[in-house]
Design an enzyme around this catalytic site. Structure first.
Site, PDB file in Angstrom:
ATOM      1  N   SER A 152       0.836  -1.031   0.017  1.00 37.77           N
ATOM      2  CA  SER A 152       0.020   0.217  -0.351  1.00 37.77           C
ATOM      3  C   SER A 152       1.119   0.958  -0.247  1.00 37.77           C
ATOM      4  CB  SER A 152      -0.498   0.140   1.727  1.00 37.77           C
ATOM      5  OG  SER A 152      -1.429   1.163   1.326  1.00 37.77           O
ATOM      6  N   TYR A 165      -0.899  -0.559  11.155  1.00 35.36           N
ATOM      7  CA  TYR A 165      -1.520  -0.890   9.613  1.00 35.36           C
ATOM      8  C   TYR A 165      -0.471  -0.586   8.706  1.00 35.36           C
ATOM      9  CZ  TYR A 165      -3.495  -1.210   4.727  1.00 35.36           C
ATOM     10  OH  TYR A 165      -4.229  -1.580   3.438  1.00 35.36           O
TER      11      TYR A 165
HETATM   12  P1  NDP Z   1     -11.451  -6.356   1.071  1.00 38.28           P
HETATM   13  O1  NDP Z   1     -12.088  -6.564   2.279  1.00 38.28           O
HETATM   14  O2  NDP Z   1     -12.627  -5.658   0.005  1.00 38.28           O
HETATM   15  O3  NDP Z   1     -10.814  -7.678   1.000  1.00 38.28           O
HETATM   16  C1  NDP Z   1      -9.659  -8.564   1.871  1.00 38.28           C
HETATM   17  C2  NDP Z   1     -10.093 -10.020   1.669  1.00 38.28           C
HETATM   18  O4  NDP Z   1      -8.724 -10.351   2.639  1.00 38.28           O
HETATM   19  C3  NDP Z   1     -11.228 -10.524   1.831  1.00 38.28           C
HETATM   20  O5  NDP Z   1     -11.596 -11.252   0.769  1.00 38.28           O
HETATM   21  C4  NDP Z   1     -10.826 -11.482   2.539  1.00 38.28           C
HETATM   22  O6  NDP Z   1     -12.056 -11.702   2.903  1.00 38.28           O
HETATM   23  C5  NDP Z   1      -9.624 -11.399   2.744  1.00 38.28           C
HETATM   24  N1  NDP Z   1      -9.183 -11.925   4.472  1.00 38.28           N
HETATM   25  C6  NDP Z   1      -9.475 -11.206   5.717  1.00 38.28           C
HETATM   26  N2  NDP Z   1      -8.926 -12.010   6.529  1.00 38.28           N
HETATM   27  C7  NDP Z   1      -9.133 -13.361   5.928  1.00 38.28           C
HETATM   28  C8  NDP Z   1      -8.125 -14.318   6.855  1.00 38.28           C
HETATM   29  N3  NDP Z   1      -8.372 -14.602   7.804  1.00 38.28           N
HETATM   30  N4  NDP Z   1      -7.624 -15.664   6.012  1.00 38.28           N
HETATM   31  C9  NDP Z   1      -7.851 -15.279   4.450  1.00 38.28           C
HETATM   32  N5  NDP Z   1      -8.398 -14.523   3.960  1.00 38.28           N
HETATM   33  C10 NDP Z   1      -8.821 -13.636   4.718  1.00 38.28           C
HETATM   34  O7  NDP Z   1     -10.397  -5.187   1.268  1.00 38.28           O
HETATM   35  P2  NDP Z   1      -9.706  -5.053  -0.841  1.00 38.28           P
HETATM   36  O8  NDP Z   1      -9.589  -5.335  -1.680  1.00 38.28           O
HETATM   37  O9  NDP Z   1      -9.225  -3.348  -0.573  1.00 38.28           O
HETATM   38  O10 NDP Z   1      -7.785  -5.430   0.171  1.00 38.28           O
HETATM   39  C11 NDP Z   1      -6.895  -6.243  -0.524  1.00 38.28           C
HETATM   40  C12 NDP Z   1      -6.007  -6.061  -0.522  1.00 38.28           C
HETATM   41  O11 NDP Z   1      -5.862  -4.525  -0.670  1.00 38.28           O
HETATM   42  C13 NDP Z   1      -5.113  -6.004   1.533  1.00 38.28           C
HETATM   43  O12 NDP Z   1      -4.337  -6.126   2.065  1.00 38.28           O
HETATM   44  C14 NDP Z   1      -5.162  -4.203   1.168  1.00 38.28           C
HETATM   45  O13 NDP Z   1      -4.383  -3.887   2.273  1.00 38.28           O
HETATM   46  C15 NDP Z   1      -4.482  -3.758   0.133  1.00 38.28           C
HETATM   47  N6  NDP Z   1      -5.023  -2.208  -0.431  1.00 38.28           N
HETATM   48  C16 NDP Z   1      -6.413  -1.825  -0.327  1.00 38.28           C
HETATM   49  C17 NDP Z   1      -6.246  -0.198  -0.787  1.00 38.28           C
HETATM   50  C18 NDP Z   1      -7.850   0.371  -0.428  1.00 38.28           C
HETATM   51  O14 NDP Z   1      -7.602   1.524  -0.228  1.00 38.28           O
HETATM   52  N7  NDP Z   1      -8.500  -0.765  -0.286  1.00 38.28           N
HETATM   53  C19 NDP Z   1      -5.590   0.234  -0.476  1.00 38.28           C
HETATM   54  C20 NDP Z   1      -3.933  -0.469  -0.115  1.00 38.28           C
HETATM   55  C21 NDP Z   1      -4.074  -1.314  -0.128  1.00 38.28           C
HETATM   56  P3  NDP Z   1     -12.773 -12.898   3.654  1.00 38.28           P
HETATM   57  O15 NDP Z   1     -13.353 -12.179   4.217  1.00 38.28           O
HETATM   58  O16 NDP Z   1     -13.814 -13.655   2.648  1.00 38.28           O
HETATM   59  O17 NDP Z   1     -11.711 -14.281   4.375  1.00 38.28           O
END
Ligand code: NDP
Length: 257
Positions: A152, A165
């Site tokens: 990020s 974070y």
């Molecule tokens: P979402 O919350 O939409 O996606 C997060 C994903 O992680 C979900 O599919 C969730 O699925 C999964 N997840 C959470 N906990 C677990 C676990 N214990 N085991 C397996 N899977 C898990 O957010 P984003 O798509 O935005 O996030 C994706 C990445 O992008 C992250 O690393 C975030 O830090 C990064 N990011 C996002 C930004 C933004 O502005 N959105 C900016 C910069 C980076 P489930 O709950 O089904 O397990």
């Protein structure tokens, strides 16, 4: 199983996507599958993964839903074995699952700190540990493999109430640089994607009022990224010729300073 269209740019690739049940991971799984990759979908919500796998299969792709908590190293190891057996050796890991739970340091929330460390650091390394042997094998067999970690702009940025974070994302970016030194001699390309704000479910878990107000103000001030924008960046990295490794890619909303 569907018939593979060998003219697609990612035909013959086997991609593993963590965090595939929503947001960036879901969009990336769809795009990589549309470009010909066989995809393994990892996250905890089985219903979302099954629905995504069904959509991909309907469009002619091949997808395997693997409900798993990536903080559980043994469960990930079992998932990696299923990928190798059912889809073939993984040659791309999009290591993307993450959570953002800001809170002020003077009102300590050890639980929120731990969840971010467990997923963003330990979960990331669990996936690397589980799939690196396959990436190395695939690179030896095919000449290239990809490890792409979602970091990020928080890895280098400064934001109030985001210390844990941002620290976890600094870990992702710097571990990625060091993993590249280790794995590139074995032809595994290693990269970090560093997005600015993307409209996903990430903000839905935020409870800190100040952070929510900041996020709302940013989203109102300019057009934030869509998950599909980051999916395009992942596909761009994976579609480079085998000699090209782009180690870090920052993708910003045009309006975000
Ligand atoms: P979402 O919350 O939409 O996606 C997060 C994903 O992680 C979900 O599919 C969730 O699925 C999964 N997840 C959470 N906990 C677990 C676990 N214990 N085991 C397996 N899977 C898990 O957010 P984003 O798509 O935005 O996030 C994706 C990445 O992008 C992250 O690393 C975030 O830090 C990064 N990011 C996002 C930004 C933004 O502005 N959105 C900016 C910069 C980076 P489930 O709950 O089904 O397990």
């Amino acid at each position: 199983m569907s018939t593979v269209n060998t003219t697609l740019p990612l035909a013959n690739r086997v991609a593993v996507i963590t965090g595939a049940s929503s947001g960036i991971g879901e969009a990336t799984a769809e795009l990589l599958a549309d470009r010909g990759a066989t995809v393994a979908l990892l996250a905890r919500r089985a219903d979302r993964l099954n629905a995504l796998a069904a959509r991909i299969e309907q469009r002619g792709g091949t997808a395997l839903a693997l409900p798993v908590d990536v903080t559980d190293a043994d469960a990930l190891k079992a998932a990696a074995e299923r990928v190798a057996t059912e889809l073939g050796t993984a040659d791309l890991l999009f290591n993307n699952a993450g959570v953002m739970l800001p809170s002020p340091v003077n009102e300590p929330r050890f639980d929120l700190w731990q969840r971010q460390i467990d997923l963003n650091i330990t979960g990331l390394m669990n996936a690397i540990g589980a799939f690196t042997p396959q990436l190395i094998k695939a690179a030896a067999d095919k000449g290239v493999a990809d490890l792409i970690n979602t970091s990020s702009i928080a890895a280098t940025g400064v934001f109030q109430n985001f210390a844990v974070y941002t620290g976890s994302k600094a870990f992702v970016s710097h571990a990625t640089r060091n993993l590249r030194a280790e794995l590139s001699p074995q032809r595994v390309r290693v990269a970090a994607i560093q997005p600015g704000i993307v409209m996903t479910e990430l903000g839905d878990h935020v409870t800190d009022e100040a952070a929510l107000a900041w996020l709302d103000a940013e989203r109102a001030a300019y057009e934030v990224l869509e998950s599909a924008d980051i999916a395009e960046a992942v596909a761009f990295l994976a579609q480079q010729p085998a000699r090209v490794n782009i180690p870090e890619l920052t993708v910003m909303p045009t309006g975000q300073v």
